[in-house]
Motif scaffolding. Structure first.
Motif, PDB file in Angstrom:
ATOM      1  N   ASP A 145       0.978  -1.163   0.104  1.00 36.28           N
ATOM      2  CA  ASP A 145       0.253  -0.110   0.058  1.00 36.28           C
ATOM      3  C   ASP A 145       0.916   1.111   0.066  1.00 36.28           C
ATOM      4  N   ARG A 148      -0.142   3.996   2.605  1.00 40.30           N
ATOM      5  CA  ARG A 148       0.435   3.630   3.850  1.00 40.30           C
ATOM      6  C   ARG A 148       1.816   3.880   4.196  1.00 40.30           C
ATOM      7  N   ASP A 149       2.583   3.472   3.178  1.00 34.72           N
ATOM      8  CA  ASP A 149       4.038   3.593   3.319  1.00 34.72           C
ATOM      9  C   ASP A 149       4.351   5.016   3.465  1.00 34.72           C
TER      10      ASP A 149
END
Length: 646
Positions: A145, A148-149
């Motif tokens: 993702d 999200r990173d």
């Protein structure tokens, strides 16, 4: 890679070759595209004064030589610029396609120069350009993702900068402004090492914002809010980032150099191991073991079988399924344009690399990476180098086997011719004598006197014996060379063998022999019947050539062997024929009519070799020949069994 449309004119393909070590990809790309289009291709290296080092120039010459061996017209031109050199070559004969390398730009100037070259070529020539990437991408972790990173990296970045601000502010109380520059510089260094240049740039921007926002005014005598300090802080952060980035590039270059050096050593070691291989099985064992250790993949070598299908090496280790040779091998020769020429063929779950031969791919290496997936691109070149080394080793073995087969066939043909020549003469001579004598005996009774009739009968007997001896020698030699006749060794006193041979020799006529056998001569492990045949042949040879002169037979112990010599006073043997007299059907040029057939000494040599000994001839002092035999004892004789009482 940029797509390039096919040119219908069929003009040559022009490859602009640099001095980069990765330019071999351009050579292979040009070769494959020229093969597919059926058009000529030219490889040009433009030497711009002052650009290349001597080492880079040598590298470019190597690539040009490689292109020339692949059928290209290799050119080395000098020009003020790469564009002018390529334009000069292109104007002489309009190409259908220009292939250039696409390396990762080392900076803005590289990007501008590359764009300028492409723009100039495009403006002056209406020719498609094909840019082949030269850089192998490093393996990347599968991306999950992205949002999200990014959030995670941003949060970590904020935490690091806040901690740096707190720690720096605490140190600034005692040290002053340099403490802030030092602490935030360390933070930028850590961020660059952990997440790379882009995140470090964001860290620099964040540190500037934190510095300007959190420390708005003078604090404890430190004037951090004025612009000179902000400019100094920004310069410090930028300098740290530039220094860290340069150090990181230097580290990568150093690492790449070490990897290249290690790969050179690996190839040297592989070549040395392959040079020791004498069979296809040994080559496969070396290749698969090295590949398994270096590429973390199971490996097999496959060669087309005579009856169809594949023959897999190492034998006994099950290999994954593989398409038939008639499907796989043409696939390597017709790789689609636009792909990396060093790329292996991937058919999940395996990768395949061809093993070249004089007429194209002659086999392949099959690799199954551990854990699935594919081989990283930066290792394709090394894998291709391994396959090339293996191909050379296989080709060498094939040529050696072909040479051995040719030598055996020549030897067989020569022996067959010699046998036919000897048989045609030596068999016909006694047969003709027997036939003539029998014809005379069939004359009417009283036509021949009794003495003549008996002479004819004696002739038939003698020629029959000679014919039987010739056939016996032929059979003995054939059985010895074919291994049918096995040596039955047993510990025996040599004097018994000598005595038996002398007895048989005397039955063929008187022969004076001086025998010298020491009393302490040790027993020898030998086949009594065969060694008796050796001595009989040597004595017959002396009888034939020595003209009734005494023959000397001597034996003595010599370390771990017992030697024996048979000497005569015949004409001797010239040194040039010392080795040839033991060849089959060889007779001295001046002794063709001596009654021999050239098999006796060849039988002696075969029997001595079966005993792991040897026989040779030398000149006897005072004239004549001296045949010497050496028989290994293999150690002391066994103890005789103890006598038991009745």
């Amino acid at each position: 890679m940029n797509a390039a449309k096919a040119d219908p004119t069929g003009g040559p393909i022009l490859v602009g070759l640099g001095s980069d070590a990765r330019s071999l990809r351009l050579v292979h790309a040009g070769f494959r595209m020229a093969s597919e289009r059926g058009c000529p291709w030219r490889v040009v290296h433009v030497e711009v004064p002052g650009w290349n080092t001597p080492e880079e120039s040598d590298q470019a010459r190597v690539w040009l030589q490689e292109a020339s061996e692949l059928g290209a017209e290799a050119l080395w031109v000098r020009a003020p610029s790469v564009v002018s050199g390529l334009l000069a070559q292109a104007r002489g004969r309009t190409p259908s396609l220009i292939i250039l390398g696409l390396a990762r730009a080392r900076g803005p100037w590289d990007r501008l120069e590359r764009s300028r070259i492409h723009a100039l070529l495009g403006r002056h020539l209406d020719v498609p350009l094909l840019a082949v990437p030269l850089d192998g991408d490093a393996p990347r972790e599968p991306r999950g993702d992205v949002f999200r990173d990014l959030v995670g990296v941003g949060a970590a970045l904020a935490v690091i900068l806040v901690l740096a601000g707190i720690f720096g502010a605490a140190l600034a109380v005692e040290i002053g402004f340099p403490a802030l520059a030092l602490v935030f510089g360390l933070a930028i260094w850590f961020i660059h090492q952990r997440w790379g240049l882009a995140t470090a740039l964001a860290g620099v921007a964040g540190s500037l914002a934190l510095y300007a926002g959190v420390f708005p005014g003078p604090a404890r005598g430190l004037a951090v809010g004025d612009w000179p300090h902000l400019a100094a802080f920004a310069a410090n952060q930028g300098g740290v980032l530039l220094l860290v980035h340069l150090l990181e590039r230097l580290r990568r270059e150093y690492r790449a150099g070490r990897i290249a050096q290690a790969e050179s050593v690996l190839l040297m070691l592989l070549g040395r191991s392959l040079a020791r291989c004498s069979t296809i099985e040994e080559v496969a064992e070396v290749l698969t073991q090295r590949i398994q250790g270096l590429f973390h993949a199971e490996a097999w070598m496959r060669l087309p079988a005579e009856g169809g299908g594949w023959r897999s090496y190492p034998e006994g280790r099950p290999a994954p399924p593989c398409p038939a040779p008639e499907q796989m091998l043409p696939a390597f020769a017709a790789a689609p344009a636009g792909e990396d020429p060093l790329a292996p063929l991937h058919l999940a779950p395996c990768a395949y690399v061809p093993l070249g031969g004089p007429a194209g791919p002659a086999g392949l290496l099959q690799l199954r990476p551990a854990g699935g997936g594919s081989l990283p691109q930066h290792r394709w070149g090394l894998l291709q180098a391994f396959a090339t080394q293996g191909s050379l080793a296989l080709e060498r073995i094939r040529w050696v086997e072909a040479a051995q087969r040719a030598r055996v066939e020549n030897e067989t043909e020569r022996a067959r011719s010699a046998l036919l020549g000897a048989v045609s003469h030596d068999l016909r001579t006694p047969l003709a004598a027997i036939q003539g004598a029998a014809t005379s005996l069939l004359l009417p009774e009283g036509a021949l006197p009794e003495a003549s009739r008996r002479d004819l009968l004696a002739m038939i007997r003698d020629e029959s014996v000679r014919l039987a001896r010739l056939l016996g020698n032929l059979l003995d030699l054939t059985r010895l060379e074919s291994g049918v006749l096995r040596v039955q060794k047993a510990w025996q006193p040599l004097d018994e063998v000598v005595g038996s041979a002398l007895g048989r020799a005397e039955r063929e006529g008187p022969l004076p022999v001086d025998v010298v056998l020491p009393a302490d001569l040790p027993p020898v492990p030998l086949d009594g019947g065969l060694m008796e045949q050796v001595l009989l042949n040597l004595l017959a040879n002396a009888r034939r050539h020595a003209g009734g002169s005494p023959v000397r037979l001597e034996a003595w112990a010599a370390g771990d062997s017992v030697e024996l010599a048979v000497e005569d006073r015949g004409p001797g043997i010239p040194e040039a024929y010392h080795a040839r007299v033991f060849e089959k059907f060889f007779r001295m040029p001046d002794r063709q009519g001596d009654g021999g057939v050239g098999l006796g000494l060849a039988i002696c040599d075969a029997i001595l070799k079966a005993h792991e000994g040897r026989i040779w001839v030398e000149d006897r002092a005072g004239g004549g020949a001296r045949f010497r035999l050496s028989l290994p004892t293999g150690g002391p004789p066994p103890e005789p069994p103890l006598e038991t009482g009745p």
